[in-house]
Structures are given as C-alpha cells and as structure tokens.
Design an enzyme around this catalytic site. Structure first.
Site, PDB file in Angstrom:
ATOM      1  NE  ARG A   9      -2.657  -0.179   3.546  1.00 50.08           N
ATOM      2  CZ  ARG A   9      -3.598   0.494   3.963  1.00 50.08           C
ATOM      3  NH1 ARG A   9      -4.576   0.526   3.556  1.00 50.08           N
ATOM      4  NH2 ARG A   9      -3.142   1.258   4.773  1.00 50.08           N
ATOM      5  CG  LEU A  11       6.134   6.335  -3.084  1.00 49.19           C
ATOM      6  CD1 LEU A  11       5.350   7.270  -4.317  1.00 49.19           C
ATOM      7  CD2 LEU A  11       7.478   7.239  -2.880  1.00 49.19           C
ATOM      8  CB  SER A 104      17.202   4.664   1.539  1.00 47.72           C
ATOM      9  OG  SER A 104      17.761   5.899   1.582  1.00 47.72           O
ATOM     10  CG  HIS A 176      11.042  11.522   1.660  1.00 45.16           C
ATOM     11  ND1 HIS A 176      10.275  10.267   1.371  1.00 45.16           N
ATOM     12  CD2 HIS A 176      12.262  11.143   2.263  1.00 45.16           C
ATOM     13  CE1 HIS A 176      11.207   9.339   2.047  1.00 45.16           C
ATOM     14  NE2 HIS A 176      12.099   9.868   2.690  1.00 45.16           N
TER      15      HIS A 176
HETATM   16  N1  LIG Z   1      10.137   7.066  -0.562  1.00 45.01           N
HETATM   17  C1  LIG Z   1      11.496   7.035  -0.986  1.00 45.01           C
HETATM   18  O1  LIG Z   1      11.927   8.390  -1.429  1.00 45.01           O
HETATM   19  C2  LIG Z   1      12.105   5.694  -1.294  1.00 45.01           C
HETATM   20  C3  LIG Z   1      13.412   6.027  -2.017  1.00 45.01           C
HETATM   21  C4  LIG Z   1      14.152   4.916  -1.916  1.00 45.01           C
HETATM   22  C5  LIG Z   1      13.903   3.689  -1.218  1.00 45.01           C
HETATM   23  N2  LIG Z   1      12.771   3.580  -0.612  1.00 45.01           N
HETATM   24  C6  LIG Z   1      12.378   2.424   0.029  1.00 45.01           C
HETATM   25  O2  LIG Z   1      11.359   1.581  -0.288  1.00 45.01           O
HETATM   26  C7  LIG Z   1      10.606   0.887   0.621  1.00 45.01           C
HETATM   27  C8  LIG Z   1       9.387   1.496   0.919  1.00 45.01           C
HETATM   28  O3  LIG Z   1       9.187   2.897   0.984  1.00 45.01           O
HETATM   29  P1  LIG Z   1       8.124   3.947   0.904  1.00 45.01           P
HETATM   30  O4  LIG Z   1       8.350   5.125   0.430  1.00 45.01           O
HETATM   31  O5  LIG Z   1       6.959   3.348  -0.167  1.00 45.01           O
HETATM   32  O6  LIG Z   1       7.357   3.817   2.092  1.00 45.01           O
HETATM   33  P2  LIG Z   1       5.779   4.118   2.728  1.00 45.01           P
HETATM   34  O7  LIG Z   1       5.099   4.682   1.591  1.00 45.01           O
HETATM   35  O8  LIG Z   1       5.749   4.647   3.869  1.00 45.01           O
HETATM   36  O9  LIG Z   1       5.076   2.431   2.516  1.00 45.01           O
HETATM   37  C9  LIG Z   1       5.586   1.572   3.693  1.00 45.01           C
HETATM   38  C10 LIG Z   1       4.874   0.170   3.612  1.00 45.01           C
HETATM   39  O10 LIG Z   1       5.138  -0.585   4.613  1.00 45.01           O
HETATM   40  C11 LIG Z   1       3.891  -0.842   5.408  1.00 45.01           C
HETATM   41  N3  LIG Z   1       4.299  -1.081   6.565  1.00 45.01           N
HETATM   42  C12 LIG Z   1       4.899  -0.380   7.616  1.00 45.01           C
HETATM   43  N4  LIG Z   1       5.327  -1.146   8.918  1.00 45.01           N
HETATM   44  C13 LIG Z   1       4.376  -2.206   8.870  1.00 45.01           C
HETATM   45  C14 LIG Z   1       4.124  -3.148   9.684  1.00 45.01           C
HETATM   46  N5  LIG Z   1       4.364  -3.269  10.825  1.00 45.01           N
HETATM   47  N6  LIG Z   1       3.310  -4.297   9.180  1.00 45.01           N
HETATM   48  C15 LIG Z   1       2.767  -4.302   7.892  1.00 45.01           C
HETATM   49  N7  LIG Z   1       3.324  -3.517   7.005  1.00 45.01           N
HETATM   50  C16 LIG Z   1       3.904  -2.207   7.506  1.00 45.01           C
HETATM   51  C17 LIG Z   1       3.011   0.241   5.315  1.00 45.01           C
HETATM   52  O11 LIG Z   1       1.769  -0.457   5.514  1.00 45.01           O
HETATM   53  P3  LIG Z   1       0.444   0.662   5.750  1.00 45.01           P
HETATM   54  O12 LIG Z   1       0.208   1.520   4.496  1.00 45.01           O
HETATM   55  O13 LIG Z   1      -0.686  -0.268   6.249  1.00 45.01           O
HETATM   56  O14 LIG Z   1       0.953   1.531   6.909  1.00 45.01           O
HETATM   57  C18 LIG Z   1       3.309   0.771   4.000  1.00 45.01           C
HETATM   58  O15 LIG Z   1       2.692  -0.139   3.124  1.00 45.01           O
HETATM   59  C19 LIG Z   1      11.449   1.376   2.356  1.00 45.01           C
HETATM   60  O16 LIG Z   1      12.363   0.327   2.429  1.00 45.01           O
HETATM   61  C20 LIG Z   1      12.367   2.464   1.390  1.00 45.01           C
HETATM   62  O17 LIG Z   1      13.707   2.459   2.400  1.00 45.01           O
HETATM   63  C21 LIG Z   1      11.796   4.766  -0.393  1.00 45.01           C
END
Ligand SMILES: NC(=O)c1ccc[n+]([C@@H]2O[C@H](COP(=O)([O-])OP(=O)(O)OC[C@H]3O[C@@H](n4cnc5c(N)ncnc54)[C@H](OP(=O)(O)O)[C@@H]3O)[C@@H](O)[C@H]2O)c1
Length: 308
Positions: A9, A11, A104, A176
């Site tokens: 769910r 990003l 990241s 961010h």
């Molecule tokens: N955003 C960036 O700029 C970026 C850049 C580089 C790499 N990344 C990497 O990509 C990955 C995802 O990042 P994102 O930006 O997509 O983060 P995000 O939008 O905050 O999504 C995180 C997801 O993890 C789930 N989650 C968190 N805690 C949980 C738990 N205890 N049990 C089950 N589900 C859980 C959340 O579920 P809910 O929706 O139910 O809360 C959500 O679906 C990370 O590892 C991050 O390091 C992100």
C-alpha cells in the site's frame, strides 16, 4: 511464480503491485498491516509457511523525511530492523531462495566521493539526521549478503535514490522534501499565497527517481541473474533543492518568492548514486522529471481535491 509483496500500500509497494499486474503476474500475495503485522516474527513465519511464495519483495518499512527521522529515530531503527529481519529470516526458514530488499541511498557515508559506488558502503561516517534508519538498512544488506554466503540464497538489495510519485506521503511535517514541496506549492496556488518556505538552505543536492522506475527495476532484477547483491537504482542526475522548488513553481505557473527556513537542518549535502552497475545489467531509469511530475501532480490533485 508466486510472489509475496510486503508493503503493497506504500509509495514504492503500490507501484510494484501495479507493474507486476501490468506485466501479467497473477499469483501476487499481499496482506494489510491489520492482517499481518510484520513486526511479529511468528505471524510472518506462519504467513510464509501457509502461502509458500517463490519470491519475496520487501517494500515494507518505516519511512519519512528529515524531521520524522530525527524525532522518531527509535521507531525508525526498531521497526526497520524488526520488519526486515522477520521477513529475511523467515524467508530463509521457509526455503524461499529469492528475495529483493529495498533500501535507500542514505546508507552511504556522509562524505562519499560522488557519484557514489556500491563499494563505498561502510567506508565512512553516516549523516547524523538519518543514522538510525541508515544503520537498520545497512544491517538488512549485510544480513542478505551473509545469508547468501552461508545458506546459498539469492537475496538482492536495491538502493534507490529519493523517490516520488502517486501514493506518496504528502504530510507537511513527516514527508520527504519533494512531496512536501508539491503540497506547499499547491496551497500557495489555491490560496494565492505570495511566498513559499523551503526547509533548510535549499543548497543540498538530491537525486530523484520516479517510483514506476523503481518498480521496473524490482521486476527487472527479480528476473536477472546477478553476481552483485547490492545495486544502486537512480537516474544518475541530481539538482539542488532550490532548483527543484523553482521547477515546481514553474510547473504550477507560480511567480512567488522562495524563502528558506535555515533553522531546519539541511541533511546530507549530496548523495548522487553511481548507477553504472545497474546499467551494466541492462536496466536504466526511463521517466523524465517533467513527465514524472505531471503524473504525480495529477494524482495529487485527485487525492486532495478537498483542499480549497
Ligand atoms: N520514498 C522514498 O523516497 C524511497 C526512496 C528509496 C527507497 N525507498 C524504500 O522503499 C521502501 C518503501 O518505501 P515507501 O516510500 O514506499 O514507504 P511507505 O509509502 O511509507 O510504505 C511503507 C509500507 O510498509 C508498510 N508497513 C510499515 N510497517 C508495517 C508493519 N509493521 N506491518 C505491515 N506493514 C507495514 C506500510 O503499511 P500501511 O500502509 O498499512 O501503513 C506501507 O504499505 C523502503 O524500504 C524505503 O527504504 C523509498
């Protein structure tokens, strides 16, 4: 191939889910946090035992911008260590040989030579503002590599640059810099406010990658045999936060003043990724900032149509 996508769910996870479906993958397993709390090792183990996926993608994490990282450091280190450890270890216990772990670009040392090669990991001090998060992610990489060596698994770690796209977190305090700037600029537009305040000096450089390109990279590397287990995923280009602000204002046709709130820390000055390893394997980012922004802003407007 049955795939378990953790964090579907979020990003990045939602973009991966969309891309997997577009490419015809049918057996995708997902579970909301209320059904499967990834902090609980027993639940993760039972879930994997029951569903027996062949491949696992770890896009679940506790993620946030500079302020969230400095205020909630305890949660960032605990939850990320716990989520990734549970998934990686239980994947091994359930004989799942293939996994992608997303990290990241903040894992690299603060004063890295630019652009940053994968080999620079652990060659210097980390940026303080997101150290707990970076330490957790580094532990995840080292865990994958140690399991590959000892248990002959094929666990790959992809390190994307800062991402943006539909489904982002636009919270004005916890998100961010780029989604926060989009939100602020939009408010200036609809409320006719004549200045926008940017956190920090605006001088740090950031590399941005459109989220669909990260999703493409995940599927590409899921299907690619690689010698390397740590691969940078970026565009190879960066720009200052001030220039990103000017870009957004131009896109929204706003002629307003940019103010800088220098009481908020800048974070790392630059973290441009060297993406030659990914390119060598045949992957490269496709989406221009212009195109990525248009898709993102259109989805932002739909999601926040209540803002008036
Ligand atoms: N955003 C960036 O700029 C970026 C850049 C580089 C790499 N990344 C990497 O990509 C990955 C995802 O990042 P994102 O930006 O997509 O983060 P995000 O939008 O905050 O999504 C995180 C997801 O993890 C789930 N989650 C968190 N805690 C949980 C738990 N205890 N049990 C089950 N589900 C859980 C959340 O579920 P809910 O929706 O139910 O809360 C959500 O679906 C990370 O590892 C991050 O390091 C992100």
């Amino acid at each position: 191939m049955k795939i378990f996508l953790a964090g579907h769910r979020g990003l990045v996870g939602s973009a991966i889910l969309k891309k997997l479906k577009q490419k015809g993958y049918k057996k995708i397993i997902t579970a909301s946090k209320s059904k499967l709390n990834l902090l609980n090792q027993n639940s993760v183990n039972n879930f994997l035992k029951k569903h027996k996926p062949k491949f696992v993608i770890v896009a679940a994490a506790r993620v946030g911008g500079i302020l969230a990282n400095s205020i909630y450091g305890g949660q960032f280190i605990y939850e990320n260590l716990q989520i990734q450890t549970n998934i990686i270890h239980c994947s091994y216990l359930n004989k799942i040989k293939n996994l992608i772990f997303l990290g990241s670009s903040c894992i690299y040392p603060k004063f890295s030579k630019q652009p940053i090669k994968e080999d620079y990991l652990l060659s210097g001090k980390l940026e303080e503002t997101n150290e707990p998060y970076a330490v957790a992610k580094i532990a995840g990489i080292k865990m994958c590599q140690a399991y590959n060596k000892q248990y002959k698994t094929n666990y790959k770690c992809l390190m994307p640059a800062n991402s943006y796209g539909p489904n982002d977190n636009y919270h004005l305090l916890n998100s961010h810099f780029f989604p926060a700037l989009i939100h602020k600029a939009h408010i200036c537009k609809i409320k006719n406010i004549k200045n926008i305040t940017v956190w920090g000096s605006g001088r740090p450089f950031r590399e941005l990658i459109f989220v669909d390109d990260i999703a493409e990279a995940c599927i590409f590397f899921m299907n690619k045999k690689t010698k390397d287990s740590l691969i940078n995923i970026g565009t190879g280009k960066d720009m200052s936060i001030k220039d990103y602000t000017k870009f957004i204002l131009r896109k929204l046709d706003l002629k307003i003043k940019i103010k800088f709130n220098k009481s908020i820390p800048d974070g790392i000055y630059r973290k441009l990724l060297n993406v030659s390893k990914a390119k060598k394997y045949g992957w490269k980012a496709k989406t221009s900032l212009d195109m990525g922004f248009d898709i993102t802003y259109e989805s932002f407007i739909k999601r926040f149509k209540h803002l008036k």
